[in-house]
Scaffold this motif. Structure first.
Motif, PDB file in Angstrom:
ATOM      1  N   THR A  14      -5.343   2.741   3.437  1.00 31.60           N
ATOM      2  CA  THR A  14      -4.435   2.252   2.405  1.00 31.60           C
ATOM      3  C   THR A  14      -5.010   1.033   1.683  1.00 31.60           C
ATOM      4  OG1 THR A  14      -3.296   0.918   4.058  1.00 31.60           O
ATOM      5  CG2 THR A  14      -2.426   3.112   3.621  1.00 31.60           C
ATOM      6  N   GLN A  15      -4.289   0.600   0.656  1.00 29.91           N
ATOM      7  CA  GLN A  15      -4.704  -0.545  -0.151  1.00 29.91           C
ATOM      8  C   GLN A  15      -4.083  -1.843   0.371  1.00 29.91           C
ATOM      9  OE1 GLN A  15      -6.958  -0.020  -2.870  1.00 29.91           O
ATOM     10  NE2 GLN A  15      -7.004   1.854  -1.657  1.00 29.91           N
ATOM     11  N   SER A  16      -4.593  -2.962  -0.102  1.00 25.27           N
ATOM     12  CA  SER A  16      -4.031  -4.257   0.281  1.00 25.27           C
ATOM     13  C   SER A  16      -2.628  -4.456  -0.277  1.00 25.27           C
ATOM     14  CB  SER A  16      -4.939  -5.386  -0.213  1.00 25.27           C
ATOM     15  OG  SER A  16      -5.049  -5.365  -1.620  1.00 25.27           O
ATOM     16  N   THR A  17      -2.231  -3.595  -1.226  1.00 26.93           N
ATOM     17  CA  THR A  17      -0.884  -3.659  -1.789  1.00 26.93           C
ATOM     18  C   THR A  17       0.139  -2.960  -0.907  1.00 26.93           C
ATOM     19  OG1 THR A  17      -1.541  -1.752  -3.129  1.00 26.93           O
ATOM     20  CG2 THR A  17      -1.577  -3.900  -4.194  1.00 26.93           C
ATOM     21  N   GLY A  18      -0.305  -2.285   0.163  1.00 29.88           N
ATOM     22  CA  GLY A  18       0.618  -1.692   1.122  1.00 29.88           C
ATOM     23  C   GLY A  18       1.254  -0.394   0.645  1.00 29.88           C
ATOM     24  N   GLY A  19       2.325   0.016   1.370  1.00 29.54           N
ATOM     25  CA  GLY A  19       3.056   1.213   0.993  1.00 29.54           C
ATOM     26  C   GLY A  19       2.301   2.496   1.271  1.00 29.54           C
ATOM     27  N   GLY A  20       1.846   2.671   2.499  1.00 27.46           N
ATOM     28  CA  GLY A  20       1.040   3.845   2.821  1.00 27.46           C
ATOM     29  C   GLY A  20       1.792   5.159   2.717  1.00 27.46           C
ATOM     30  N   VAL A  21       3.120   5.127   2.786  1.00 32.76           N
ATOM     31  CA  VAL A  21       3.913   6.354   2.678  1.00 32.76           C
ATOM     32  C   VAL A  21       4.662   6.419   1.346  1.00 32.76           C
ATOM     33  CG1 VAL A  21       5.698   7.782   3.767  1.00 32.76           C
ATOM     34  CG2 VAL A  21       4.122   6.441   5.183  1.00 32.76           C
TER      35      VAL A  21
END
Length: 317
Positions: free
Chosen positions: A221-228
């Motif tokens: 995932t990215q550093s911005t989060g929100g993998g789902v």
């Protein structure tokens, strides 16, 4: 029902289909190892029409919207799409069923452009038991959802073909609120190690009654989060059920962003329950954006390799 009584389809495949008044179609190209047997099984129907096609798009074109037709796709069948118009899910009510197990499941390979995708523009469609594989860097999404109410993806595998071949998202909605209500992603896997991967769902409009359940998700995932879920500014999800998912959301320090979801809305509704994820955010370690409106029960996260996850958000006292 004419397929049943004309001999078309036969009992072997009827067991795979729910009761329906629709027709049955088969996708198998002439190179299929069992083509002789398949031609005998799928004889012309009472109208003299053969319902075996060499491509999924040809079978979809032959379906009638809202007849609740079923398309069976032969084991080992493979297709490559190279644009956003090569394969169109535009026939309401069609169920697409892949036959075969493991690597013998039908495979759709995406190549040529980052914009290559399967646009879904009809309600009540479903696809199950397929492999979707990226053979180009940073393809935006497997499915682009327009007027796609109640779209279902079941028992599928989404993966990279090779290093630096990846999808950024599996689902990308348009900006029309409630156009993709009722989305379901269940009993499936998404394995994507590429560092450009972002999230399972890019939610660009308010949507309702999504189900994301019993999946394995292993992505960088990215550093911005929100993998789902990455929920756009000013948009929300209502009556969400995100339950019993497992996996790894590996993206380093998220600087306070939620590991599983991000949102700026406070009126989201629904439940995150029994989700277990390994991650690498040892600084903030937040399940999702605070004060989102969602409810949480027995979710576990761990930012330490080899350690058992602990309950996040924290247990109510």
């Amino acid at each position: 029902m004419e397929n049943i009584f004309s001999g078309y389809g036969l009992a072997q495949l009827l067991a795979l289909a729910p009761p329906t008044t629709g027709r049955f179609f088969l996708v198998a190209d002439n190179n299929n190892a069992n083509i002789g047997a398949l031609n005998q099984l799928f004889i012309p129907d009472t109208l003299g029409l053969s319902r075996r096609y060499s491509t999924l798009q040809a079978a979809l074109d032959a379906c009638t919207a809202s007849y609740v037709d079923t398309i069976f796709v032969a084991p080992g069948h493979a297709e490559t799409i190279s644009s956003a118009t090569a394969l169109l899910f535009n026939k309401a009510g069609v169920r697409i069923v892949g036959l075969g197990d493991g690597s013998l499941r039908p495979t759709i390979t995406f190549d040529t452009a980052t914009t290559t995708t399967i646009p879904v523009s009809a309600a009540n469609m479903s696809i199950e038991n397929f492999i979707f594989t990226a053979n180009f860097a940073d393809i935006v999404a497997v499915f682009t959802l327009a007027a796609a109410a109640n779209f279902k993806v079941k028992k599928c595998l989404v993966k990279a073909t090779a290093t630096d071949m990846n999808f950024k998202y599996v689902f990308d909605t348009n900006t029309t609120d409630n156009a993709a209500d009722g989305l379901e992603f269940t009993d499936s896997s998404w394995i994507e190690p590429d560092a450009a991967t972002i999230s399972l769902c890019k939610v660009d409009a308010t949507q309702a009654s999504w189900v994301v359940s019993r999946n394995y998700i292993s992505i960088a995932t990215q550093s911005t989060g929100g993998g789902v879920f990455v929920i756009a500014t000013g948009k929300i999800l209502t009556n969400l059920r995100c339950e019993n998912n497992r996996g790894r959301l590996i993206g380093g320090d998220l600087s306070g962003a939620g590991v599983v979801f991000t949102t700026d809305g406070s009126t989201n509704t629904g439940v995150f329950s029994e989700n277990h994820f390994q991650h690498t955010d040892t600084v903030s370690e937040i399940f999702g954006t605070a004060s989102s409106g969602f409810s949480f029960f027995e979710n576990r996260l761990s930012g330490v390799a080899g350690a058992t996850g602990y309950v996040l958000p924290a247990v109510d006292s």
